[in-house]
Design an enzyme around this catalytic site. Structure first.
Site, short mmCIF file in Angstrom:
data_model
loop_
_atom_site.label_atom_id
_atom_site.label_comp_id
_atom_site.label_asym_id
_atom_site.label_seq_id
_atom_site.Cartn_x
_atom_site.Cartn_y
_atom_site.Cartn_z
N GLY A 142 0.84 -1.03 0.06
CA GLY A 142 0.17 -0.04 0.00
C GLY A 142 0.85 1.17 -0.01
N ASN A 143 0.24 2.28 -0.28
CA ASN A 143 0.89 3.76 -0.35
C ASN A 143 1.53 3.74 1.27
OD1 ASN A 143 0.35 4.79 -2.90
ND2 ASN A 143 -1.67 4.62 -2.11
N THR A 144 1.09 3.52 2.23
CA THR A 144 1.78 3.91 3.51
C THR A 144 2.42 2.58 4.07
OG1 THR A 144 0.00 5.60 3.96
CG2 THR A 144 1.29 4.77 5.96
N ASN A 145 1.63 1.45 4.19
CA ASN A 145 2.30 0.25 4.68
C ASN A 145 2.32 -0.74 3.69
OD1 ASN A 145 2.33 1.09 7.56
ND2 ASN A 145 0.27 1.20 7.61
N VAL A 163 1.55 -5.01 3.88
CA VAL A 163 0.91 -5.89 4.75
C VAL A 163 1.38 -7.12 4.69
CG1 VAL A 163 -1.30 -6.98 5.52
CG2 VAL A 163 -1.11 -4.46 5.28
N ASP A 173 -5.70 -3.67 -4.83
CA ASP A 173 -6.04 -3.99 -3.29
C ASP A 173 -7.64 -4.05 -3.19
OD1 ASP A 173 -6.42 -1.35 -4.11
OD2 ASP A 173 -5.82 -0.70 -2.10
N ASP A 193 -12.28 0.33 3.13
CA ASP A 193 -10.86 0.00 3.66
C ASP A 193 -10.38 1.42 3.99
OD1 ASP A 193 -8.12 -0.47 3.65
OD2 ASP A 193 -8.11 -1.77 1.80
N THR A 206 -4.42 4.80 3.68
CA THR A 206 -4.11 6.15 3.24
C THR A 206 -5.27 6.93 2.66
OG1 THR A 206 -1.78 5.26 2.47
CG2 THR A 206 -2.40 7.50 1.81
N THR A 246 -8.72 22.27 22.47
CA THR A 246 -8.01 22.16 21.27
C THR A 246 -7.95 20.82 20.77
OG1 THR A 246 -7.46 24.51 21.14
CG2 THR A 246 -6.57 22.98 19.33
#
Length: 259
Positions: free
Chosen positions: A8-11, A13, A109, A129, A132, A184
């Site tokens: 994936g773009n971030t992780n 698996v 994916d 899903d 990202t 905040t």
């Protein structure tokens, strides 16, 4: 035993599957600067953590939305295991009928998730899903993939908010003390958690209305576990959906299309 990998773009698996059993699921950071050897070492280390021997890997399957590192991952697997590798893409049998304007543009994916979804759950089906990007896939009663939605992912939205404002801090993805924040950070956490949960509830309601019937809803992805408990719609959480889909596709193609 087969090794299943989703890039994936971030992780990334990864998991090992023996027969019908998924032995583990882990995530590595996606890094286009890493070499084949570095990825091979990472895979080997993960296997050793679970006391598994790379020599027992008889085959592997990869789905990827990051083409620049797909070949590096394939070669990394070949470094640690004497196994042929199947890459999900054109020509690979999935059993999924895609009714998009251009089926070839559907991310691998999403294809893998949908294959697992129609095998494991009643249709019609909504698959969420949360990675990202937050993607929503819709499958009709005839098990056709009919389309979906793409939303900015939770971390992408939060990073954009904090980078474009001078006084809003970076926050973790966690539940605030209460819905109506009194500082905040809690205000931001409430917007992040309950805002995304409300978005999922609203999208599910609208999809069901367009389908004309209530669909089964399944959520997966790294951040789904943070959001789903706060949704009012009934949503099944399945952290292993991707690996299940890769398993089914591998077994459909085990004698062909390997590289």
């Amino acid at each position: 035993m087969i090794l299943a990998v989703d890039i994936g773009n971030t992780n990334i698996v990864i998991g090992c599957i023996r027969g019908e059993e998924i032995l583990f699921t882990e995530r590595l950071s996606t890094d286009t600067t890493r070499t084949t050897l570095e990825y091979a070492i990472s895979f080997k280390n993960v296997l050793e953590m679970y006391q598994l021997d790379a020599k027992d890997i008889e085959g592997a399957i990869i789905s990827s939305v990051v083409p620049p590192i797909t070949n590096a991952i394939r070669d990394a697997i070949k470094k640690i295991a004497d196994a042929e590798v199947l890459i999900v893409g054109p020509g690979v049998k999935t059993g999924l009928n895609i009714l998009m304007d251009n089926p070839k543009t559907l991310g691998s994916d999403l294809v893998v998730n949908a294959v697992a979804g129609i095998t494991e759950y009643p249709v019609p089906l909504i698959l969420i899903d949360m990675g990202t990007a937050t993607t929503i896939s819709v499958i009709d009663r005839q098990k056709n993939y009919i389309g979906g939605m793409i939303l900015p992912g939770i971390r992408v939205s939060t990073d954009s908010l904090t980078s474009r404002t001078s006084q809003l801090p970076r926050i973790s993805v966690e539940e605030p003390k209460r819905l109506i924040g009194t500082n905040t950070v809690d205000c931001m956490k409430s917007g992040l958690i309950y805002g995304n949960a409300s978005c999922m509830d609203g999208m599910i309601e609208r999809i069901n209305e367009e389908l004309g019937e209530k669909a089964t809803v399944v959520a997966t992805g790294g951040l789904a576990r943070r959001i789903v408990p706060h949704c009012r719609q009934q949503i099944i959480l399945d952290d292993e959906l991707l690996l299940k889909g890769l398993k089914y596709i591998y077994y459909k193609n085990r004698s062909t299309h390997r590289v």
